[in-house]
Design an enzyme around this catalytic site. Structure first.
Site, short mmCIF file in Angstrom:
data_model
loop_
_atom_site.label_atom_id
_atom_site.label_comp_id
_atom_site.label_asym_id
_atom_site.label_seq_id
_atom_site.Cartn_x
_atom_site.Cartn_y
_atom_site.Cartn_z
N HIS A 75 -15.90 -2.95 8.49
CA HIS A 75 -15.29 -3.00 7.15
C HIS A 75 -15.92 -4.02 6.20
O HIS A 75 -15.62 -4.60 5.55
CB HIS A 75 -14.00 -3.26 7.15
N ARG A 112 -8.74 -7.46 -8.01
CA ARG A 112 -9.80 -8.77 -8.18
C ARG A 112 -11.22 -8.04 -8.69
O ARG A 112 -11.38 -6.79 -8.60
CB ARG A 112 -9.96 -9.32 -6.72
N GLU A 134 -1.20 7.88 8.10
CA GLU A 134 -1.93 8.93 7.33
C GLU A 134 -2.87 9.78 8.27
O GLU A 134 -3.12 9.48 9.30
CB GLU A 134 -3.19 8.16 6.57
N LYS A 173 0.74 -1.16 -0.07
CA LYS A 173 0.07 -0.08 -0.06
C LYS A 173 0.97 1.11 -0.08
O LYS A 173 0.53 2.31 -0.71
CB LYS A 173 -1.01 -0.15 1.21
C1 MV4 Z 1 -9.19 5.92 6.77
C2 MV4 Z 1 -10.19 6.71 6.93
C3 MV4 Z 1 -10.07 7.78 7.63
N1 MV4 Z 1 -8.88 8.42 7.26
N2 MV4 Z 1 -7.93 6.49 6.31
C4 MV4 Z 1 -11.52 1.58 6.17
C5 MV4 Z 1 -11.01 0.70 5.06
C6 MV4 Z 1 -9.91 0.83 4.52
N3 MV4 Z 1 -9.88 0.63 2.99
C7 MV4 Z 1 -9.59 2.33 4.62
N4 MV4 Z 1 -10.56 2.70 5.64
C8 MV4 Z 1 -10.65 4.08 6.41
N5 MV4 Z 1 -9.46 4.53 6.06
C9 MV4 Z 1 -7.83 7.64 6.68
N6 MV4 Z 1 -6.64 8.29 6.46
C10 MV4 Z 1 -11.48 5.82 7.52
C11 MV4 Z 1 -11.40 4.54 7.17
C12 MV4 Z 1 -12.72 3.94 7.43
C13 MV4 Z 1 -13.88 3.55 6.55
C14 MV4 Z 1 -13.42 4.02 4.97
C15 MV4 Z 1 -14.58 3.66 4.22
C16 MV4 Z 1 -15.67 3.07 4.70
C17 MV4 Z 1 -15.86 2.69 6.05
C18 MV4 Z 1 -14.86 2.99 7.01
C19 MV4 Z 1 -15.18 2.60 8.34
C20 MV4 Z 1 -14.15 2.96 9.32
C21 MV4 Z 1 -12.92 3.59 8.49
#
Ligand code: MV4
Length: 496
Positions: free
Chosen positions: A236, A293, A201, A117
């Site tokens: 998630h 995928r 991040e 990543k």
């Molecule tokens: C984040 C975020 C806030 N800030 N990154 C959750 C899944 C993963 N692919 C990345 N995720 C997140 N990354 C930063 N810098 C919040 C989440 C996140 C989230 C993102 C999309 C949909 C649901 C979520 C639930 C909790 C946290």
């Protein structure tokens, strides 16, 4: 079509979905199954099926050598991995190639490149695609993490370098929490991914999750198929996805699409892939990661673009050029998907395996049920709880929501608990209907859900008593139609 026979290295609804696409293209299919899946739908639907091992996935659906051996023995010339299991395993893609099998997915190098990543973030940045402010290298020491977090500003996210999908992720609000969170995140990353590397991040507050579908052929053509809105998640796990996002305008869509295509191109990507972005409240987007995928939620894109993504994957794997230019891809109407899981949302979302005693599946115009189950089937406890996906299309988002509410109301699954009541509640929710979505959406909705099932149990008990009585003493024909037969069935009502 260069391919003749395809082994599907998966189970459940996605194995059935891939078998259907193969049959549409005139390809023979080979299923594999664990001992727990002898009676599974994908086994019944494939042309041939082979047992590959005991129920635990590590000894069956994740056993690379066994799957490759079966593919060769059955005379398959290609392997479709579905999603999950080995779908993003570069070693599996390589093992297929070494055995002379076509892997229906991206080149191993692209899987590896996007699996890192941190490297993926650097690639996006080098292309001018916005990324969330964060470190461009993994951080190992507490001192390095403290310095980076101070520069980024709290709150920060600690994420596993080889993670994705939220695994091994930690939100840190204050410096005092940083050291412990770093230790936890590194420990989790180490045991989950075999590498403790993490990066930092800045955390976005209540972001939305928007992802862009791309298709790339082996001849250098890359197109995007618009975006999906996937903000309705719990731990998630997505519950509801839609295409297009109600919060993306055409200009933003074009910029998102160009960013996704640029990343796919630079990664040497071939086949179907998804580029994930976070969006903040102002509509700014930031590259998050690329999933190499086919995704669970691919059908919403199919209904809005008219493109069969699995058939496209198979044609790309066969070396055929994409028949579309970007301007040929047109989004029409709106589609929604609801995931139907064997989980009890009224009992802590505990998995609810067991035998499906009765099943009624919704149908009708623009209603699609991608299912891996049937009446009489026993849902095993070894795998994820997804039973089926209900997908509907409508001329606009409101029509699609109405149609989904109707279709969910038709669904009857007896024998296992499912997420259907929560999905019905979401479709009826004014915030969802108005497109007021963020990652915090379910946290706001779910507390209001408690308490309902007890009432349902009492209604069910009364109904059962009446039914038992009427079997002995059939009621006289009513002089006029009963008003109780009209409108919304009362057991579907919510609240007091
Ligand atoms: C984040 C975020 C806030 N800030 N990154 C959750 C899944 C993963 N692919 C990345 N995720 C997140 N990354 C930063 N810098 C919040 C989440 C996140 C989230 C993102 C999309 C949909 C649901 C979520 C639930 C909790 C946290």
């Amino acid at each position: 079509m260069k391919l003749g026979k395809v082994l599907i290295a998966n189970r459940g609804e996605i194995a059935v979905r891939v078998i259907r696409a193969c049959r549409d293209l005139g390809l023979a299919t080979v299923a594999v199954y664990s001992e727990a899946d002898r009676a599974a739908l994908h086994v019944q639907m494939a042309d041939e099926a082979y047992a590959i091992g005991p129920p635990p996935a590590t000894e069956s659906y994740l056993a690379i050598d066994r799957i490759v051996r079966v593919a060769k023995a059955a005379g398959a010339d290609a392997v479709h991995p579905g999603y999950g299991f080995l779908a993003e395993n570069a070693a599996f893609a390589e093992a297929c190639a070494e055995a002379g099998l076509i892997f229906v997915g991206p080149p191993p190098a692209a899987i590896r490149a996007m699996g890192d990543k941190v490297a993926a973030r650097r690639l996006a940045r080098s292309l001018g695609v916005p990324t969330v402010p964060g470190t461009l290298e993994p951080v190992t020491t507490e001192e390095a993490a403290r310095a980076a977090a101070r520069e980024l500003g709290y709150p920060v996210m600690i994420k596993a370098a080889l993670g994705g999908g939220g695994k091994g992720m930690r939100l840190v609000r204050r410096e005092e929490e940083l050291a412990a969170a770093l230790r936890m995140a590194r420990g989790e990353a180490g045991s989950a991914f075999g590498d403790p590397s993490v990066y930092l991040e800045r955390a976005l507050e209540e972001p939305r999750h928007v992802e862009v579908q791309v298709l790339a052929d082996a001849h250098g053509r890359v197109v995007h198929l618009g975006e999906r809105e996937c903000s309705i998640q719990r731990r998630h796990q997505k519950l509801v996805e839609e295409c297009p996002s109600p919060l993306v305008d055409p200009a933003t869509r074009a910029r998102l699409g160009e960013a996704a295509v640029a990343i796919a191109r630079a990664a040497g990507y071939v086949n179907a892939g998804t580029v994930e972005f976070l969006m903040d409240a102002t509509g700014r987007f930031y590259f998050l990661e690329m999933n190499t995928r086919l995704q669970v939620e691919h059908p919403v894109t199919e209904l809005v673009t008219g493109i069969d993504l699995v058939a496209a994957q198979l044609r790309i794997a066969a070396g055929e050029p994409l028949p579309w230019r970007q301007e040929d891809i047109v989004l029409r109407g709106a589609a929604i998907e609801c995931r139907i899981n064997a989980e009890d949302p009224f009992a802590g979302w505990l998995p609810s395996p067991g035998t499906i005693r009765a099943l009624r599946v919704p149908a009708g115009p623009w209603v699609r049920d991608d299912s891996g189950v049937y009446a009489g089937y026993t849902v095993p406890r070894f795998y994820d709880t997804l039973l089926a996906k209900l997908i509907v299309w409508g001329p606009d988002r409101t029509a699609a929501i109405e149609r989904m509410a109707r279709a969910l109301g038709e669904y009857r699954i007896v024998g296992v608990r499912t997420t259907i009541p929560v999905l019905e509640r979401i479709m009826a929710d004014p915030d969802f209907r108005a497109g007021r979505l963020s990652t915090a959406y379910l946290d706001r909705l779910l507390p209001r859900l408690a308490g309902a099932p007890g009432r349902h149990a009492r209604v069910a008990a009364v109904a059962a008593a009446i039914a038992a009585y009427e079997r002995v003493q059939p009621p006289p024909a009513p002089a006029r139609p009963s008003p109780w037969r009209w409108g919304r069935p009362p057991w579907r009502a919510w609240g007091a």
